[in-house]
Motif scaffolding. Structure first.
Motif, PDB file in Angstrom:
ATOM      1  N   GLN A  71       1.013  -1.272   0.046  1.00  0.00           N
ATOM      2  CA  GLN A  71       0.074   0.132   0.060  1.00  0.00           C
ATOM      3  C   GLN A  71       0.777   1.297   0.060  1.00  0.00           C
ATOM      4  OE1 GLN A  71      -2.079   2.322  -0.702  1.00  0.00           O
ATOM      5  NE2 GLN A  71      -3.800   0.876  -0.107  1.00  0.00           N
ATOM      6  N   PRO A  72       1.340   1.669  -1.299  1.00  0.00           N
ATOM      7  CA  PRO A  72       2.250   2.816  -1.439  1.00  0.00           C
ATOM      8  C   PRO A  72       1.836   4.156  -0.748  1.00  0.00           C
ATOM      9  CG  PRO A  72       2.179   1.519  -3.318  1.00  0.00           C
ATOM     10  CD  PRO A  72       1.071   1.162  -2.684  1.00  0.00           C
ATOM     11  N   ASP A  73       0.336   4.228  -0.792  1.00  0.00           N
ATOM     12  CA  ASP A  73      -0.351   5.451  -0.645  1.00  0.00           C
ATOM     13  C   ASP A  73      -0.142   5.970   0.953  1.00  0.00           C
ATOM     14  OD1 ASP A  73      -2.164   7.519   0.122  1.00  0.00           O
ATOM     15  OD2 ASP A  73      -3.303   7.146  -1.622  1.00  0.00           O
ATOM     16  N   ALA A  74       0.596   6.730   1.271  1.00  0.00           N
ATOM     17  CA  ALA A  74       0.730   7.198   2.789  1.00  0.00           C
ATOM     18  C   ALA A  74      -0.551   7.669   3.438  1.00  0.00           C
ATOM     19  CB  ALA A  74       1.867   8.229   2.874  1.00  0.00           C
ATOM     20  N   ALA A  75      -1.460   8.112   2.687  1.00  0.00           N
ATOM     21  CA  ALA A  75      -2.531   8.742   3.251  1.00  0.00           C
ATOM     22  C   ALA A  75      -3.426   7.442   3.741  1.00  0.00           C
ATOM     23  CB  ALA A  75      -3.202   9.547   2.111  1.00  0.00           C
ATOM     24  N   VAL A  76      -3.641   6.405   2.984  1.00  0.00           N
ATOM     25  CA  VAL A  76      -4.288   5.477   3.139  1.00  0.00           C
ATOM     26  C   VAL A  76      -3.662   4.808   4.493  1.00  0.00           C
ATOM     27  CG1 VAL A  76      -5.151   2.992   2.474  1.00  0.00           C
ATOM     28  CG2 VAL A  76      -4.875   4.947   0.969  1.00  0.00           C
ATOM     29  N   ARG A  77      -2.363   4.314   4.554  1.00  0.00           N
ATOM     30  CA  ARG A  77      -1.923   3.713   5.584  1.00  0.00           C
ATOM     31  C   ARG A  77      -2.231   4.602   6.770  1.00  0.00           C
ATOM     32  NH1 ARG A  77       2.865   3.918   2.484  1.00  0.00           N
ATOM     33  NH2 ARG A  77       3.710   5.150   3.641  1.00  0.00           N
ATOM     34  N   ASP A  78      -2.005   6.049   6.847  1.00  0.00           N
ATOM     35  CA  ASP A  78      -2.428   6.857   7.759  1.00  0.00           C
ATOM     36  C   ASP A  78      -3.803   6.531   8.295  1.00  0.00           C
ATOM     37  OD1 ASP A  78       0.215   7.731   8.105  1.00  0.00           O
ATOM     38  OD2 ASP A  78      -0.307   9.695   7.076  1.00  0.00           O
ATOM     39  N   ARG A  79      -4.782   6.593   7.537  1.00  0.00           N
ATOM     40  CA  ARG A  79      -6.185   6.046   7.793  1.00  0.00           C
ATOM     41  C   ARG A  79      -6.265   4.708   8.383  1.00  0.00           C
ATOM     42  NH1 ARG A  79      -8.828   6.172   2.497  1.00  0.00           N
ATOM     43  NH2 ARG A  79      -9.107   3.917   3.000  1.00  0.00           N
TER      44      ARG A  79
END
Lengths: 77, 77, 77, 77, 77, 77
Positions: free
Chosen positions: A32-40
């Motif tokens: 999951q390269p998207d940092a925003a998704v990981r933060d969520r």
């Protein structure tokens, strides 16, 4: 460019453990390269006992590798 | 035909980690050969914390193998 | 500062087992640093059979590492 | 009768990986010998991300064994 | 005080297996020290196929350690 | 009394695999000694893909141990 993983050798077992934690996290970034998704997702699993235990298992698997790479830090004095 | 896995030897630990990620993915292809199905599943598990942790565990298991194959990259200078 | 993990060497297999339990717990702290949250989760998983078995698996993985580090305590007399 | 598993030695890492996939599948047959039931279950798990990741983990565990059996194919030229 | 785990050495593979079962159980006690709670949970997971398989996995992980500690009982005559 | 596990040595890899399947099953018996309960559970998990994959994982873990115990059957001719 600096490597995020130049070596598996660490000075101490504690540093080796920290490296295992890092190794567990990097695989999540690769999927999951998207940092925003990981933060969520983070607060979600950080408050879920099953997820925390599962993370701990991944760390344990990596720690086995790092410990073997360091000969279990047997030669420290 | 070129092999997707000619060797387990890698120049660096980081390359070894990337190989572990690849090894984890290929097994999914072997079980679900249809790329369209895999593409449909991807967003689903890439936004699911439990699935991301499970993927990370598979990568950890493969990384143990790749690291051992490379003698933990101990002889790098 | 004192390290929480100065060494993987232990005097006895039982001490090695206790260290494995500790290693399993520290990863949870690394992912959920807030002690209040961890305290809230504890009764939940401590009364859940699946979670207890999962914790036991993590301990088993760490015990394998600690036992190897101690040469399985073969040289004790 | 020909054995389905005459040896763990394979010519290449890729062949070793294919053997790991096979080893993962045979255990399912041992537990569920009825091919009709297995065929019914297949589409179900082949479209389930969690199941695909779980299969990938089993393959990873077997690949570790096969790779060790082949000395990680280090002596290939 | 007598140790519950004085050694990983066992006379036979069967004794080693029994020790692996014991090692799996002790981690549950460490996480849930209250015997009354454990007794309440036991019938629940003992009749749940997924839980039984999960316990079997923990035993397998410990058996690997115990078997290695005993050099796989290769020198028995 | 005859032991159910007199040795980890097997003549062939295939026999070793069968032993791994047996090792996985015995742990279930140790946790659920009542054969009637186990018989009731069997159809349930034998038709559940997730359970079959989980069983396959346990077998993989035991097979790693049995294969190592037999030096991966490298010396067969």
């Amino acid at each position: 460019m600096t490597s995020w993983l130049p070596t598996l050798q660490t000075a101490t077992p504690e540093d080796g453990y920290d490296l295992a934690v890092k190794l567990a996290r990097v695989a999540v970034k690769a999927t999951q390269p998207d940092a925003a998704v990981r933060d969520r997702l983070r607060p979600e699993y950080a408050e879920d006992a099953d997820a925390l235990i599962a993370v701990s298992h991944v760390v344990a698997t990596h720690f086995a590798t790092v410990a073997a790479a360091n000969n279990y830090w047997r030669n420290r004095t």
